[in-house]
Design a protein around this motif. Structure first.
Motif, PDB file in Angstrom:
ATOM      1  N   PRO A   1      -2.642  -0.142  -0.280  1.00 44.69           N
ATOM      2  CA  PRO A   1      -1.973  -1.395  -0.647  1.00 44.69           C
ATOM      3  C   PRO A   1      -2.336  -2.565   0.271  1.00 44.69           C
ATOM      4  CG  PRO A   1      -0.365   0.295   0.047  1.00 44.69           C
ATOM      5  CD  PRO A   1      -1.711   0.942   0.078  1.00 44.69           C
ATOM      6  N   LYS A   2      -2.862  -2.238   1.477  1.00 47.19           N
ATOM      7  CA  LYS A   2      -3.171  -3.304   2.430  1.00 47.19           C
ATOM      8  C   LYS A   2      -4.335  -4.182   1.982  1.00 47.19           C
ATOM      9  CE  LYS A   2      -1.633  -1.290   6.776  1.00 47.19           C
ATOM     10  NZ  LYS A   2      -2.168  -0.626   7.961  1.00 47.19           N
ATOM     11  N   ILE A   3      -5.188  -3.656   1.072  1.00 49.19           N
ATOM     12  CA  ILE A   3      -6.349  -4.452   0.681  1.00 49.19           C
ATOM     13  C   ILE A   3      -6.052  -5.337  -0.531  1.00 49.19           C
ATOM     14  CG2 ILE A   3      -8.169  -3.012   1.678  1.00 49.19           C
ATOM     15  CD1 ILE A   3      -8.403  -1.846  -1.202  1.00 49.19           C
ATOM     16  N   PHE A   4      -4.755  -5.387  -0.889  1.00 53.90           N
ATOM     17  CA  PHE A   4      -4.292  -6.257  -1.968  1.00 53.90           C
ATOM     18  C   PHE A   4      -4.858  -7.668  -1.844  1.00 53.90           C
ATOM     19  CE2 PHE A   4      -0.978  -9.537  -2.737  1.00 53.90           C
ATOM     20  CZ  PHE A   4      -0.941  -9.495  -4.114  1.00 53.90           C
ATOM     21  N   ASN A   5      -4.734  -8.241  -0.630  1.00 52.65           N
ATOM     22  CA  ASN A   5      -5.136  -9.645  -0.486  1.00 52.65           C
ATOM     23  C   ASN A   5      -6.639  -9.841  -0.691  1.00 52.65           C
ATOM     24  OD1 ASN A   5      -5.797  -8.445   1.968  1.00 52.65           O
ATOM     25  ND2 ASN A   5      -5.224 -10.226   3.207  1.00 52.65           N
ATOM     26  N   MET A   6      -7.423  -8.827  -0.335  1.00 51.66           N
ATOM     27  CA  MET A   6      -8.868  -8.976  -0.497  1.00 51.66           C
ATOM     28  C   MET A   6      -9.279  -8.855  -1.966  1.00 51.66           C
ATOM     29  SD  MET A   6      -9.656  -9.822   2.430  1.00 51.66           S
ATOM     30  CE  MET A   6     -11.434  -9.868   2.458  1.00 51.66           C
ATOM     31  N   ILE A   7      -8.510  -8.101  -2.741  1.00 52.70           N
ATOM     32  CA  ILE A   7      -8.761  -8.031  -4.193  1.00 52.70           C
ATOM     33  C   ILE A   7      -8.511  -9.411  -4.808  1.00 52.70           C
ATOM     34  CG2 ILE A   7      -7.995  -6.994  -6.374  1.00 52.70           C
ATOM     35  CD1 ILE A   7      -7.320  -4.438  -4.760  1.00 52.70           C
ATOM     36  N   VAL A   8      -7.390 -10.005  -4.409  1.00 53.95           N
ATOM     37  CA  VAL A   8      -7.071 -11.355  -4.901  1.00 53.95           C
ATOM     38  C   VAL A   8      -8.134 -12.350  -4.448  1.00 53.95           C
ATOM     39  CG1 VAL A   8      -5.355 -13.209  -4.861  1.00 53.95           C
ATOM     40  CG2 VAL A   8      -4.605 -10.824  -4.960  1.00 53.95           C
ATOM     41  N   PHE A   9      -8.565 -12.186  -3.200  1.00 50.32           N
ATOM     42  CA  PHE A   9      -9.611 -13.062  -2.656  1.00 50.32           C
ATOM     43  C   PHE A   9     -10.896 -12.946  -3.496  1.00 50.32           C
ATOM     44  CE2 PHE A   9     -12.698 -13.926   0.992  1.00 50.32           C
ATOM     45  CZ  PHE A   9     -12.535 -15.301   0.916  1.00 50.32           C
ATOM     46  N   GLY A  10     -11.227 -11.715  -3.885  1.00 49.26           N
ATOM     47  CA  GLY A  10     -12.397 -11.485  -4.744  1.00 49.26           C
ATOM     48  C   GLY A  10     -12.262 -12.208  -6.076  1.00 49.26           C
ATOM     49  N   ALA A  11     -11.045 -12.168  -6.644  1.00 46.48           N
ATOM     50  CA  ALA A  11     -10.804 -12.869  -7.908  1.00 46.48           C
ATOM     51  C   ALA A  11     -11.068 -14.358  -7.739  1.00 46.48           C
ATOM     52  CB  ALA A  11      -9.352 -12.631  -8.347  1.00 46.48           C
ATOM     53  N   PHE A  12     -10.595 -14.902  -6.610  1.00 49.83           N
ATOM     54  CA  PHE A  12     -10.827 -16.333  -6.334  1.00 49.83           C
ATOM     55  C   PHE A  12     -12.330 -16.633  -6.247  1.00 49.83           C
ATOM     56  CE2 PHE A  12     -11.775 -19.376  -2.873  1.00 49.83           C
ATOM     57  CZ  PHE A  12     -11.413 -20.549  -3.519  1.00 49.83           C
TER      58      PHE A  12
ATOM     59  N   LEU B   1     -14.677  -1.294   3.129  1.00 50.96           N
ATOM     60  CA  LEU B   1     -13.517  -1.200   2.239  1.00 50.96           C
ATOM     61  C   LEU B   1     -13.106  -2.585   1.736  1.00 50.96           C
ATOM     62  CD1 LEU B   1     -11.140   0.485   1.009  1.00 50.96           C
ATOM     63  CD2 LEU B   1      -9.893   0.033   3.128  1.00 50.96           C
ATOM     64  N   ASN B   2     -13.135  -3.548   2.652  1.00 51.73           N
ATOM     65  CA  ASN B   2     -12.812  -4.928   2.278  1.00 51.73           C
ATOM     66  C   ASN B   2     -13.808  -5.467   1.258  1.00 51.73           C
ATOM     67  OD1 ASN B   2     -10.504  -6.325   3.924  1.00 51.73           O
ATOM     68  ND2 ASN B   2     -11.485  -4.888   5.320  1.00 51.73           N
ATOM     69  N   LYS B   3     -15.083  -5.113   1.481  1.00 47.98           N
ATOM     70  CA  LYS B   3     -16.132  -5.565   0.558  1.00 47.98           C
ATOM     71  C   LYS B   3     -15.892  -4.966  -0.832  1.00 47.98           C
ATOM     72  CE  LYS B   3     -21.092  -6.145   0.412  1.00 47.98           C
ATOM     73  NZ  LYS B   3     -22.395  -5.755   0.953  1.00 47.98           N
ATOM     74  N   ASP B   4     -15.539  -3.685  -0.874  1.00 45.09           N
ATOM     75  CA  ASP B   4     -15.230  -3.036  -2.156  1.00 45.09           C
ATOM     76  C   ASP B   4     -14.055  -3.717  -2.852  1.00 45.09           C
ATOM     77  OD1 ASP B   4     -17.219  -1.261  -1.615  1.00 45.09           O
ATOM     78  OD2 ASP B   4     -15.897   0.410  -1.046  1.00 45.09           O
ATOM     79  N   ALA B   5     -13.062  -4.087  -2.059  1.00 44.40           N
ATOM     80  CA  ALA B   5     -11.871  -4.729  -2.626  1.00 44.40           C
ATOM     81  C   ALA B   5     -12.239  -6.084  -3.230  1.00 44.40           C
ATOM     82  CB  ALA B   5     -10.803  -4.891  -1.550  1.00 44.40           C
TER      83      ALA B   5
END
Lengths: 182, 361
Positions: A124-135, A165-169
C-alpha cells in the motif's frame, strides 16, 4: 513551460513526498521548482496538501489560488480544490472513497485506481507512486529517467533497493489512468 | 558553483549557519521554525566545525546563552517563531544595550498570543521599532526565497560584527516551510581563540593581558548623563546603518504607474500579481524591501514623484504601511492590503485590492 499544481489528500498517503519527488525530478532537468506544503497541525488521517510549481523560468509566488493540475485523493480535497482547477486544466483523482465525483466539463478529468492497484501489487505504500505515474502519463512534464535520478538523490542509500519497485508503480499508474466521462 | 539542493528555508538557514563558521546555536523548538534545530541536531556540526548546538530549557535561556557567548566574541545564532521571539525581547534589548553581535531568526507565525502556526508578517513593528524596552534598533533582513535564507546568514553575521549589534533575519512560515533550489555558500572556517582575541580585544571578555584593562559587558549604567551619552552613541550607530545598509530590489519599476511595496513571502506573491496586472496592460512594479530597518525611505520618496500610487502588501493588519506612508509623505495615495491571522493572500486577491484601492481610487 510552467506547471502549477496541487496534490491533496490524507496525511499518510504520501502527498508531500509525491510533491518532493516531482520537485527533485524538475531539478534533475534543470528547471526551477517550488514545494509549499500546508503545514497545519496535520497528522496521519488529517488532510495534507502541497503546491508544487515546475517552471523553465524564475518562480514568483509559491502560493496559488488556481492550478493547471489537481491531484485529489480524498473527498475533503475534492470539495476544496475541484473549483480551483484552471479552465482547460487537469484533475486526476482516485475514486476510492469519493462519494461526490467531479462534475466540471471545462477541465479534463482522469481517474486512477491507486489504492486498489497498490494492494494488488502487495504494498500500500507505493500508492502515491502509482498516482504519480498516472499524472506523468497525462502530463509528461518530467522524464521518467529524471524521476529515477531524483529518487536516487532524495532517498537515503539504504532505500535505493526500493527504486525498482517505485519504477514499477509509476508504470502501473501510467498504464491504468482512465479518462473519465462526465 | 556548489551543488544544487532542494531544501526547506529553515534547513537552509541551519546549514548556512554552520557554513558561516558560527561558533554556537542556542534555541528552543517552535512551529514553524523547528526544522532549524532539528537539522542542526541531525547534522551534528560539532563533528564538522566544532560548532556548539544546544537546545536550551526555554527561549529566554537561549537568548541569554547567546548574550554570554556573544560577550566572549563568538559568532552565535538563535532562532524561534513569534511567541518565542516575544520571550526573547528582554535579552535582545540587553544585547543591543551591551552592543554585542549576534544573529536572531524569527520565522513568523500568526498572533497575537500563541495565535496560530500558520504564516504571518505581523511582527514588523516588533522587529523594526524595538520589540524590547529602550531606544534601540535591530538591523533587519527579510529573505524572500530559500536561497536568501542561506545567503543572508553570513551577511547577517558580517553586519552584526561590523556594528556590534544584533541582526534579525525576519522570515515567515511560507519561506521557512517551502522547499526550493538552493546553492549553499562555501564553508568558512571558525575563528580560532587567538583570532578572536586579536580581532575583538577592545570589547570581548577574552584574552586579557596584564597590560590591558578589563572588558566589561553590561547594559547597566546608573548615571543618567553617561547613559545618555551611551544612547547618543547608539543613535549615531543606527544613523550609520541608515546611511550605509539600506537594501532593496526594484522589479519593473522603470515604467510603472503603480508600485506594490512588500517583503518576504508577500513580495513573492506580489510578483505574480504584477505579472497578472501587466497581462491586463496595467503598469505595476514591485519595490521589495530587503532591509526593513534601515527602511529605504529616500528611494520610496523619490519613486513617489513619478508614480500614481503605492499598495503596501503584508500579512498583517497594516504595519509596514506606516513606514511607506511616511516615505511617500502624502505625494500620492498609499494604501494597505493583507490577509492575516495565518491566512495567506493569493496573487488574485492582491490584484483585486490593487485595482480597487489604488487604480480605481
Amino acid at each position: 513551460m510552467t506547471e502549477e499544481m496541487i496534490i491533496a489528500g490524507f496525511g499518510g498517503q504520501g502527498v508531500l513526498s509525491m510533491g518532493k519527488i516531482l520537485a527533485y525530478s524538475g531539478i534533475m532537468q534543470d528547471q526551477e521548482v517550488s514545494w509549499m506544503p500546508s503545514y497545519g497541525p496535520e497528522m496521519r488521517g488529517g488532510t495534507a496538501n502541497v503546491t508544487v510549481i515546475i517552471s523553465d523560468e524564475r518562480i514568483s509566488s509559491p502560493i496559488l489560488a488556481n492550478f493547471d493540475t489537481a491531484i485529489i485523493l480524498n473527498q475533503q480535497s475534492m470539495d476544496k480544490f475541484e473549483k480551483s482547477v484552471k479552465p482547460g486544466g487537469v484533475l486526476i483523482y482516485d475514486p476510492n472513497g469519493i462519494i461526490k465525483h467531479p462534475t466540471r466539463t471545462d477541465i479534463s478529468i482522469y481517474t486512477i485506481e491507486g489504492a486498489k492497484l497498490a494492494s494488488k501489487m502487495g504494498n500500500p505504500k507505493i500508492f502515491n507512486m502509482i498516482v504519480f505515474g498516472a499524472f506523468l502519463e497525462v502530463k509528461p512534464i518530467v522524464k521518467l529517467e529524471n524521476v529515477i535520478k531524483g529518487l536516487k538523490k532524495s532517498l537515503p542509500e539504504r532505500h535505493h533497493k526500493l527504486i525498482p519497485l517505485n519504477k514499477d508503480a509509476i508504470t502501473m499508474g501510467m498504464q491504468n489512468v482512465v479518462k473519465a466521462s462526465i | 558553483m556548489g551543488e544544487v539542493k532542494l531544501m526547506k528555508g529553515n534547513e537552509a538557514i541551519a546549514e548556512a549557519a554552520i557554513r558561516a563558521g558560527a561558533d554556537a546555536y542556542f534555541g528552543y523548538p517552535i512551529t514553524p521554525q523547528s526544522e532549524v534545530i532539528e537539522y542542526l541536531m541531525v547534522e551534528r556540526p560539532e563533528d564538522r566545525t566544532g560548532m556548539v548546538v544546544l537546545q536550551a530549557e526555554s527561549e529566554i535561556a537561549a537568548i541569554n546563552m547567546v548574550y554570554g557567548a556573544a560577550g566572549a566574541g563568538k559568532k552565535v545564532m538563535t532562532s524561534s517563531s513569534s511567541p518565542g521571539v516575544s520571550l526573547k525581547q528582554e535579552g535582545i534589548s540587553y544585547i543591543a544595550g551591551a552592543e554585542l553581535p549576534c544573529v536572531i531568526v524569527n520565522v513568523v507565525r500568526g498572533g497575537p498570543g500563541l495565535g496560530t502556526i500558520q504564516p504571518s508578517q505581523a511582527d514588523y513593528f516588533q522587529s523594526t521599532k524595538g520589540g524590547g524596552h529602550g531606544d534601540y534598533k535591530l538591523l533587519v533582513l527579510a529573505p524572500a526565497s530559500v536561497q536568501e535564507m542561506a545567503d543572508f546568514v553570513d551577511q547577517a553575521f558580517d553586519l552584526a560584527f561590523k556594528y556590534r549589534n544584533p541582526v534579525l533575519i525576519l522570515s515567515d512560515g511560507v519561506i521557512g516551510q517551502m522547499m526550493e533550489k538552493v546553492v549553499m555558500p562555501e564553508q568558512k572556517p571558525r575563528l580560532t581563540n587567538d583570532e578572536i582575541i586579536e580581532r575583538y580585544s577592545d570589547w570581548a571578555t577574552v584574552g586579557k593581558k596584564k597590560s590591558r584593562e578589563r572588558n566589561i559587558i553590561t547594559s547597566l549604567e546608573l548615571d543618567p548623563y553617561r547613559q545618555e551619552a551611551h544612547n547618543l552613541k547608539l543613535q549615531e550607530k543606527y544613523k550609520k546603518m541608515e546611511e550605509n545598509e539600506v537594501r532593496y530590489e526594484m522589479i519593473n519599476c522603470e515604467d510603472a504607474d503603480y508600485i506594490i511595496v512588500a517583503y518576504g513571502s508577500s513580495a513573492r506573491i506580489a510578483q505574480k500579481t504584477m505579472d497578472q496586472a501587466r497581462a491586463k496592460g496595467l503598469k505595476v512594479g514591485i519595490f521589495r524591501l530587503i532591509t526593513l530597518f534601515p527602511f529605504p525611505k529616500n528611494e520610496i520618496n523619490k519613486l513617489a514623484d513619478r508614480v500614481k500610487g503605492f499598495l503596501a502588501v503584508e500579512m498583517s493588519a497594516g504595519q509596514m504601511i506606516e513606514d511607506v506612508r511616511l516615505a511617500v509623505n502624502g505625494k500620492v495615495p498609499a494604501e494597505h492590503y493583507g490577509r492575516y491571522g495565518g491566512v495567506i493572500h493569493s496573487p488574485e486577491e492582491v490584484l483585486a485590492a490593487l485595482e480597487q484601492k489604488i487604480i480605481g481610487g
